[in-house]
Design an enzyme around this catalytic site. Structure first.
Site, mmCIF file in Angstrom:
data_model
loop_
_atom_site.group_PDB
_atom_site.id
_atom_site.type_symbol
_atom_site.label_atom_id
_atom_site.label_comp_id
_atom_site.label_asym_id
_atom_site.label_seq_id
_atom_site.Cartn_x
_atom_site.Cartn_y
_atom_site.Cartn_z
ATOM 1 N N LYS A 39 0.861 -1.015 -0.095
ATOM 2 C CA LYS A 39 -0.286 -0.328 0.124
ATOM 3 C C LYS A 39 0.689 1.382 -0.103
ATOM 4 O O LYS A 39 2.012 0.970 0.275
ATOM 5 C CB LYS A 39 -0.951 0.067 0.937
ATOM 6 C CG LYS A 39 0.375 -0.046 2.581
ATOM 7 C CD LYS A 39 -0.729 -0.381 4.003
ATOM 8 C CE LYS A 39 -0.595 -0.404 5.184
ATOM 9 N NZ LYS A 39 -1.167 -0.792 5.903
ATOM 10 N N TYR A 265 15.759 30.658 6.938
ATOM 11 C CA TYR A 265 13.891 31.723 7.616
ATOM 12 C C TYR A 265 14.015 31.337 9.013
ATOM 13 O O TYR A 265 14.786 30.323 10.038
ATOM 14 C CB TYR A 265 12.577 30.911 7.425
ATOM 15 C CG TYR A 265 12.527 30.660 5.780
ATOM 16 C CD1 TYR A 265 12.013 32.035 5.361
ATOM 17 C CD2 TYR A 265 11.960 29.587 5.277
ATOM 18 C CE1 TYR A 265 11.915 31.778 3.917
ATOM 19 C CE2 TYR A 265 11.559 29.636 3.492
ATOM 20 C CZ TYR A 265 11.574 30.429 3.482
ATOM 21 O OH TYR A 265 11.151 30.782 1.801
HETATM 22 C C1 PLP Z 1 -0.224 -2.323 6.648
HETATM 23 C C2 PLP Z 1 -0.952 -3.376 6.939
HETATM 24 C C3 PLP Z 1 0.151 -4.525 6.907
HETATM 25 C C4 PLP Z 1 1.782 -4.208 7.457
HETATM 26 O O1 PLP Z 1 1.900 -3.321 8.360
HETATM 27 P P1 PLP Z 1 3.684 -3.493 9.018
HETATM 28 O O2 PLP Z 1 3.555 -2.778 10.404
HETATM 29 O O3 PLP Z 1 3.916 -2.450 8.353
HETATM 30 O O4 PLP Z 1 3.578 -4.562 8.450
HETATM 31 C C5 PLP Z 1 -0.910 -5.510 7.953
HETATM 32 N N1 PLP Z 1 -1.789 -5.507 8.104
HETATM 33 C C6 PLP Z 1 -2.783 -4.494 7.740
HETATM 34 C C7 PLP Z 1 -4.193 -4.876 8.136
HETATM 35 C C8 PLP Z 1 -2.221 -2.855 7.138
HETATM 36 O O5 PLP Z 1 -3.402 -1.943 7.532
#
Ligand code: PLP
Length: 372
Positions: A39, A265
């Protein structure tokens, strides 16, 4: 890859991806499937290239957050199974079903929409039912889960390929996690009793995959480990991960500065001695956050230097007074490795008062990804 005119880039080491996947395989049993989570543009690494690399290495299931991410992969010709981990709206159901995208199902509204899509496409929509055992985000509350699953199952029109849950405190609270496991397993038991067979049962993200081996079931969902980042320091003893992303840039301006010169800045930094200041073409609009102002380190000629003054939208300053023969065009590593010296994204994220996930997924689109 198109030629880009920007001396700031994220270097993506695809070899490290396959190495990290193999490391994860080493700590899960051979009958446990690995669903890497890609993702958020594969945590900023580039969803297509990372997915293709994972598939080359035997991955058969990918996890994404949105239908758009799944569709993008389908348009690129990726045909392995893809699970959308988020809950989607009714109007997204058709696209998902039509493109063989597996959806997370946890409410009646999507359930009804899927029944309609099933008819429309003469297809059995494939879902994983999410059970809320204490994360409190999405999912059917565990006490109501069996009833919900049975209702979906009894239609005969929807394929329940998986049931899953998500831990809120896998690394922080053993008792709470044990309670979540018990709630989840009570649902699994009830399903077994009713002889409702479900192919995949899963619960573990990266941290849980390492710390809760008893909850691998037959699939794990690692994200951050794939990208070579340690979500906990003590995982270094268990896994040998290679960071996939390095953030690099080059010096575009260099000046000698006397004592007492104000930098950037708000004049938050005043030189205390004559030195050399280099300007880097990267800033918070690239994902190199303002909290790194006057705090972060970078590497030049394999030596550590300091970020000085406020990080601006497109430019950042470093003090290179100690670097012999430094010149315009020299490469600078913001995180990654140079001449055997490393700055980890874990360290940068601490300085930016966040977690590596946010740094990596926050590297903006205008930073070209260079795959090696
Ligand atoms: C993002 C996500 C993961 C992966 O999480 P990590 O901590 O990066 O391993 C796994 N399961 C769900 C439901 C997620 O949303």
């Amino acid at each position: 890859m198109e030629r880009t005119y920007r001396p700031t880039w994220a270097e993506i080491d695809l070899g490290a991806v396959s190495h990290n996947l193999a490391e994860i395989r080493r700590v899960v049993a051979s009958n446990v499937a690995i669903m890497p989570v890609v993702k958020a543009n594969a945590y900023g690494h580039g969803i297509y290239r990372i997915s293709a690399e994972l598939i080359t290495n035997g991955v058969k299931y990918l996890g994404v957050a949105t239908v758009d991410e799944a569709l993008f992969l389908r348009q690129k010709g990726i045909d392995v199974s893809i699970l959308v981990l988020g809950s989607v709206l009714q109007e997204e159901a058709d696209q998902a079903v039509d493109n063989n995208i597996t959806l997370t199902l946890c409410n009646d509204s999507l359930f009804r929409a899927l029944m309609i899509s099933a008819k429309k496409f003469m297809k059995k929509p494939r879902v994983h039912i999410k059970i809320d055992t204490g994360m409190g985000r999405i999912g059917v509350w565990h006490a109501d889960a069996f009833e919900f699953i049975k209702k979906v199952y009894d239609t005969g029109v929807i394929e329940i390929e998986g049931v899953y849950t998500h831990f809120s405190s896998a690394s922080r609270d053993k008792m709470y996690t044990e309670m979540q496991i018990e709630y989840f397993e009570n649902v699994l038991l009830a399903l077994e009793k009713e002889k409702i067979g479900i192919k995949y049962k899963h619960a573990d993200n990266s941290i849980a995959s390492v710390e809760w081996k008893n909850t691998h079931y037959n699939l794990v969902r690692p994200g951050i480990l794939i990208y070579g980042v340690y979500p906990k320091e003590d995982f270094r003893e268990v896994l040998d991960l290679k960071p996939v992303m390095s953030l690099k840039t080059r010096i575009v301006h260099l000046k000698d500065t006397p004592t007492g010169r104000a930098l950037s800045y708000g004049r938050t930094y005043i030189t205390q001695k004559p030195t050399k200041i280099a300007t880097l073409p990267i800033g918070y609009a690239d994902g190199y956050g303002r909290l790194l102002s006057n705090r972060a380190e970078a590497l030049v000629h394999g030596e550590q230097v300091r970020v000085v003054g406020i990080v601006t939208m497109d430019q950042t300053l470093i003090d290179v007074g100690e670097i012999v023969d430094v010149k315009i065009g020299d490469e600078v590593v913001l995180f990654g490795e140079q001449k055997g010296v490393k700055i980890s994204v874990e360290k940068i994220s601490k300085l930016a008062k966040t977690i590596p996930y946010e740094i990596l997924s926050g590297i903006k689109e205008r930073v070209p990804r260079i795959y090696i």
